[in-house]
Design a protein around this motif. Structure first.
Motif, PDB file in Angstrom:
ATOM      1  N   ARG A  77      32.743  -0.514  32.921  1.00 19.05           N
ATOM      2  CA  ARG A  77      31.751   0.211  33.733  1.00 19.05           C
ATOM      3  C   ARG A  77      32.075   1.699  33.786  1.00 19.05           C
ATOM      4  O   ARG A  77      31.179   2.543  33.688  1.00 19.05           O
ATOM      5  N   ASN A  78      33.348   2.023  33.957  1.00 23.87           N
ATOM      6  CA  ASN A  78      33.750   3.434  34.017  1.00 23.87           C
ATOM      7  C   ASN A  78      33.508   4.143  32.686  1.00 23.87           C
ATOM      8  O   ASN A  78      33.033   5.283  32.662  1.00 23.87           O
ATOM      9  N   CYS A  79      33.819   3.477  31.572  1.00 22.14           N
ATOM     10  CA  CYS A  79      33.586   4.072  30.251  1.00 22.14           C
ATOM     11  C   CYS A  79      32.098   4.298  30.023  1.00 22.14           C
ATOM     12  O   CYS A  79      31.688   5.331  29.484  1.00 22.14           O
ATOM     13  N   THR A  80      31.286   3.345  30.456  1.00 19.44           N
ATOM     14  CA  THR A  80      29.837   3.472  30.322  1.00 19.44           C
ATOM     15  C   THR A  80      29.313   4.582  31.221  1.00 19.44           C
ATOM     16  O   THR A  80      28.469   5.386  30.805  1.00 19.44           O
ATOM     17  N   ALA A  81      29.816   4.657  32.443  1.00 19.94           N
ATOM     18  CA  ALA A  81      29.380   5.696  33.382  1.00 19.94           C
ATOM     19  C   ALA A  81      29.679   7.090  32.830  1.00 19.94           C
ATOM     20  O   ALA A  81      28.858   8.009  32.965  1.00 19.94           O
ATOM     21  N   LEU A  82      30.830   7.260  32.197  1.00 22.98           N
ATOM     22  CA  LEU A  82      31.159   8.558  31.604  1.00 22.98           C
ATOM     23  C   LEU A  82      30.168   8.930  30.511  1.00 22.98           C
ATOM     24  O   LEU A  82      29.744  10.085  30.413  1.00 22.98           O
ATOM     25  N   GLU A  83      29.784   7.954  29.701  1.00 28.33           N
ATOM     26  CA  GLU A  83      28.809   8.244  28.640  1.00 28.33           C
ATOM     27  C   GLU A  83      27.438   8.544  29.236  1.00 28.33           C
ATOM     28  O   GLU A  83      26.725   9.418  28.753  1.00 28.33           O
ATOM     29  N   LEU A  84      27.073   7.849  30.301  1.00 34.74           N
ATOM     30  CA  LEU A  84      25.792   8.116  30.964  1.00 34.74           C
ATOM     31  C   LEU A  84      25.758   9.526  31.557  1.00 34.74           C
ATOM     32  O   LEU A  84      24.710  10.161  31.588  1.00 34.74           O
ATOM     33  N   GLN A  85      26.902  10.013  32.020  1.00 36.39           N
ATOM     34  CA  GLN A  85      26.973  11.360  32.589  1.00 36.39           C
ATOM     35  C   GLN A  85      26.674  12.436  31.557  1.00 36.39           C
ATOM     36  O   GLN A  85      26.272  13.543  31.913  1.00 36.39           O
ATOM     37  N   GLU A  86      26.855  12.114  30.289  1.00 34.44           N
ATOM     38  CA  GLU A  86      26.546  13.082  29.226  1.00 34.44           C
ATOM     39  C   GLU A  86      25.048  13.367  29.158  1.00 34.44           C
ATOM     40  O   GLU A  86      24.629  14.367  28.601  1.00 34.44           O
ATOM     41  N   GLY A  87      24.247  12.465  29.726  1.00 31.08           N
ATOM     42  CA  GLY A  87      22.800  12.643  29.724  1.00 31.08           C
ATOM     43  C   GLY A  87      22.154  12.122  28.456  1.00 31.08           C
ATOM     44  O   GLY A  87      22.815  11.858  27.452  1.00 31.08           O
ATOM     45  N   ALA A 118      35.144   2.993  22.021  1.00 27.30           N
ATOM     46  CA  ALA A 118      36.413   3.671  21.752  1.00 27.30           C
ATOM     47  C   ALA A 118      37.150   3.993  23.046  1.00 27.30           C
ATOM     48  O   ALA A 118      38.370   3.819  23.140  1.00 27.30           O
ATOM     49  N   SER A 119      36.427   4.432  24.042  1.00 24.91           N
ATOM     50  CA  SER A 119      37.044   4.734  25.329  1.00 24.91           C
ATOM     51  C   SER A 119      37.605   3.467  25.958  1.00 24.91           C
ATOM     52  O   SER A 119      38.730   3.465  26.471  1.00 24.91           O
ATOM     53  N   PHE A 120      36.848   2.391  25.904  1.00 26.91           N
ATOM     54  CA  PHE A 120      37.325   1.119  26.455  1.00 26.91           C
ATOM     55  C   PHE A 120      38.578   0.653  25.714  1.00 26.91           C
ATOM     56  O   PHE A 120      39.573   0.265  26.341  1.00 26.91           O
ATOM     57  N   LYS A 121      38.562   0.712  24.400  1.00 28.89           N
ATOM     58  CA  LYS A 121      39.709   0.272  23.609  1.00 28.89           C
ATOM     59  C   LYS A 121      40.950   1.114  23.920  1.00 28.89           C
ATOM     60  O   LYS A 121      42.056   0.596  24.045  1.00 28.89           O
ATOM     61  N   ARG A 122      40.752   2.415  24.064  1.00 26.80           N
ATOM     62  CA  ARG A 122      41.866   3.328  24.333  1.00 26.80           C
ATOM     63  C   ARG A 122      42.555   3.013  25.654  1.00 26.80           C
ATOM     64  O   ARG A 122      43.771   3.130  25.775  1.00 26.80           O
ATOM     65  N   HIS A 123      41.792   2.576  26.661  1.00 27.26           N
ATOM     66  CA  HIS A 123      42.352   2.363  27.990  1.00 27.26           C
ATOM     67  C   HIS A 123      42.596   0.896  28.340  1.00 27.26           C
ATOM     68  O   HIS A 123      43.217   0.604  29.359  1.00 27.26           O
ATOM     69  N   SER A 124      42.138  -0.020  27.510  1.00 24.63           N
ATOM     70  CA  SER A 124      42.281  -1.443  27.794  1.00 24.63           C
ATOM     71  C   SER A 124      43.717  -1.905  27.601  1.00 24.63           C
ATOM     72  O   SER A 124      44.455  -1.371  26.770  1.00 24.63           O
ATOM     73  N   THR A 125      44.088  -2.928  28.345  1.00 26.46           N
ATOM     74  CA  THR A 125      45.406  -3.535  28.177  1.00 26.46           C
ATOM     75  C   THR A 125      45.393  -4.572  27.058  1.00 26.46           C
ATOM     76  O   THR A 125      46.443  -5.029  26.633  1.00 26.46           O
ATOM     77  N   ALA A 126      44.212  -4.949  26.577  1.00 29.96           N
ATOM     78  CA  ALA A 126      44.089  -5.973  25.530  1.00 29.96           C
ATOM     79  C   ALA A 126      44.113  -5.339  24.142  1.00 29.96           C
ATOM     80  O   ALA A 126      43.755  -4.176  23.967  1.00 29.96           O
TER      81      ALA A 126
END
Length: 146
Positions: free
Chosen positions: A36-46, A81-89
């Motif tokens: 959700r946070n990774c998606t929210a950051l992309e949404l903020q780009e407009g 990419a953002s999710f993969k970078r920060h994920s523990t998996a």
């Protein structure tokens, strides 16, 4: 006299899916807040609007619109990419499957996306799945899924 502000182009509509290569993975639902946070950051780009979303343990389904000159694959890749970078998996993605939609196809595509938990045999009704934008819609939007 010429109009100084020509009309803005209509946004482009898409039905998209992104899958993890490991179909047994539950990384997406296990780390839903991170996604959700990774998606929210992309949404903020407009320039990006998500109309319907359904998150399964190993895949994400979306109906989205973007500004006409935007690349939907690039937007989805940044989220992944953002999710993969920060994920523990340990994650490996199949790259996005993206299909353009006409306006009249939007409601059926939203129904299809919101019904994915039923399609995959995870629930009997779309509203029983907790990881769906169906729960964020107003009652009139829920009627789309019926």
């Amino acid at each position: 006299m010429r109009d100084p502000c020509p009309p803005c182009p209509a946004p482009a509509l898409y039905r998209c899916s992104v899958h993890l290569k490991d179909r047994a993975s539950t990384a997406l639902t296990d780390e839903i807040e991170l996604l959700r946070n990774c998606t929210a950051l992309e949404l903020q780009e407009g320039g990006l609007t998500i109309h319907a979303a359904c998150l399964l343990p190993h895949c994400l389904y979306l109906v989205l619109s973007i500004e006409e000159n935007e690349d939907p694959e690039a937007r989805l890749r940044r989220i992944c990419a953002s999710f993969k970078r920060h994920s523990t998996a340990e994650l490996s993605w199949h790259w996005p499957c993206i299909a353009p939609l006409r306006v009249e196809e939007m409601a059926p595509a939203m129904r299809e996306v919101l019904a994915m938990p039923v399609t995959w045999g995870l629930t009997e009704r779309p509203e029983d799945w907790p990881h769906s934008s169906l729960h964020r819609h107003t009652p009139q939007h829920r009627a789309v899924a019926a």
